[in-house]
Design a protein around this motif. Sequence first.
Motif, mmCIF file in Angstrom:
data_model
loop_
_atom_site.group_PDB
_atom_site.id
_atom_site.type_symbol
_atom_site.label_atom_id
_atom_site.label_comp_id
_atom_site.label_asym_id
_atom_site.label_seq_id
_atom_site.Cartn_x
_atom_site.Cartn_y
_atom_site.Cartn_z
ATOM 1 N N LEU A 1 69.817 87.115 32.738
ATOM 2 C CA LEU A 1 70.553 86.856 31.502
ATOM 3 C C LEU A 1 72.026 87.220 31.676
ATOM 4 N N SER A 2 72.278 88.395 32.249
ATOM 5 C CA SER A 2 73.663 88.813 32.466
ATOM 6 C C SER A 2 74.345 87.910 33.494
ATOM 7 N N LEU A 3 73.588 87.470 34.490
ATOM 8 C CA LEU A 3 74.150 86.604 35.526
ATOM 9 C C LEU A 3 74.610 85.278 34.942
ATOM 10 N N PHE A 4 73.768 84.698 34.074
ATOM 11 C CA PHE A 4 74.067 83.378 33.533
ATOM 12 C C PHE A 4 74.951 83.411 32.285
ATOM 13 N N THR A 5 75.271 84.604 31.801
ATOM 14 C CA THR A 5 76.151 84.679 30.634
ATOM 15 C C THR A 5 77.477 85.372 30.928
ATOM 16 N N VAL A 6 77.486 86.244 31.948
ATOM 17 C CA VAL A 6 78.692 87.004 32.271
ATOM 18 C C VAL A 6 79.340 86.518 33.563
ATOM 19 N N VAL A 7 78.542 86.424 34.627
ATOM 20 C CA VAL A 7 79.078 86.033 35.934
ATOM 21 C C VAL A 7 79.380 84.544 35.988
ATOM 22 N N ILE A 8 78.437 83.752 35.481
ATOM 23 C CA ILE A 8 78.592 82.293 35.512
ATOM 24 C C ILE A 8 79.276 81.824 34.231
ATOM 25 N N ASP A 9 80.319 81.048 34.384
ATOM 26 C CA ASP A 9 81.064 80.521 33.236
ATOM 27 C C ASP A 9 80.166 79.586 32.427
ATOM 28 N N PRO A 10 80.072 79.805 31.101
ATOM 29 C CA PRO A 10 79.249 78.931 30.262
ATOM 30 C C PRO A 10 79.635 77.452 30.359
ATOM 31 N N HIS A 11 80.870 77.174 30.769
ATOM 32 C CA HIS A 11 81.330 75.804 30.869
ATOM 33 C C HIS A 11 80.988 75.164 32.211
ATOM 34 N N THR A 12 80.401 75.951 33.119
ATOM 35 C CA THR A 12 79.965 75.384 34.395
ATOM 36 C C THR A 12 78.870 74.354 34.116
ATOM 37 N N PRO A 13 78.961 73.150 34.681
ATOM 38 C CA PRO A 13 77.955 72.111 34.430
ATOM 39 C C PRO A 13 76.529 72.607 34.670
ATOM 40 N N LEU A 14 75.622 72.147 33.846
ATOM 41 C CA LEU A 14 74.225 72.577 33.930
ATOM 42 C C LEU A 14 73.635 72.289 35.306
ATOM 43 N N LEU A 15 74.023 71.167 35.882
ATOM 44 C CA LEU A 15 73.509 70.801 37.201
ATOM 45 C C LEU A 15 73.962 71.809 38.260
ATOM 46 N N VAL A 16 75.202 72.266 38.160
ATOM 47 C CA VAL A 16 75.714 73.270 39.098
ATOM 48 C C VAL A 16 74.972 74.593 38.903
ATOM 49 N N GLN A 17 74.745 74.965 37.647
ATOM 50 C CA GLN A 17 73.996 76.192 37.375
ATOM 51 C C GLN A 17 72.577 76.101 37.921
#
Length: 209
Positions: A134-150
């Motif tokens: 949760l912290s990785l995908f909300t803090v480290v990874i930019d919410p605007h990063t495309p879903l496919l990249v995530q």
Amino acid sequence: MYWTEFLTVALVHLLAVASPGPDFAIVVRESVANGRRAGTWTALGVGGGIFVHVGYSLLGIGLIVSQSVLLFNALKWLAAAYLLYIGIKALRAKPATTSLESSTDAPLERSARGAFVTGFVTNGLNPKATLFFLSLFTVVIDPHTPLLVQAGYGVYLALATALWFCLVARLFSQARVRAGFARMGHWFDRAMGAVLIALGVKLAFTQLR
């Protein structure tokens, strides 16, 4: 464009996966007790469990769990109960009637499916992993990063986790290592059971922050 973010994700994940925990304990136990094949399938199960965390992180369910004390506690107690169950079974281990060395390459009692499920459930039910992703995908990874990249990050995390624990399995399933642990016989299994029980108890007292 996303290389900096990816390298940050990879570094954070490396530090997390290298930290001993339930996944490490269960892979070591399977590798020593049942051989490289069982240890490898357990490692692949742990890697497969990563997809569970990645999936709900991408869907936003992890945020709901993190905000709900009831859901978090349900997951926490389920995971703790599972670790306690495995630990108690190991703690009750009896002296083997046959030499471990004679079955180093071909353990007969452990199926690939059973080993995989053990690794998958151990990782998938870990609420600490829930908070980590949760912290990785909300803090480290930019919410605007495309879903496919995530999603690509998620595939990497699963593969890297599986690879790491496959290496752990390979190390602890070597003939010399297993022979060394075999001299301690069922006491090693009991020791690992105590570790799993301790991890289960620690997990049971984990607080939602």
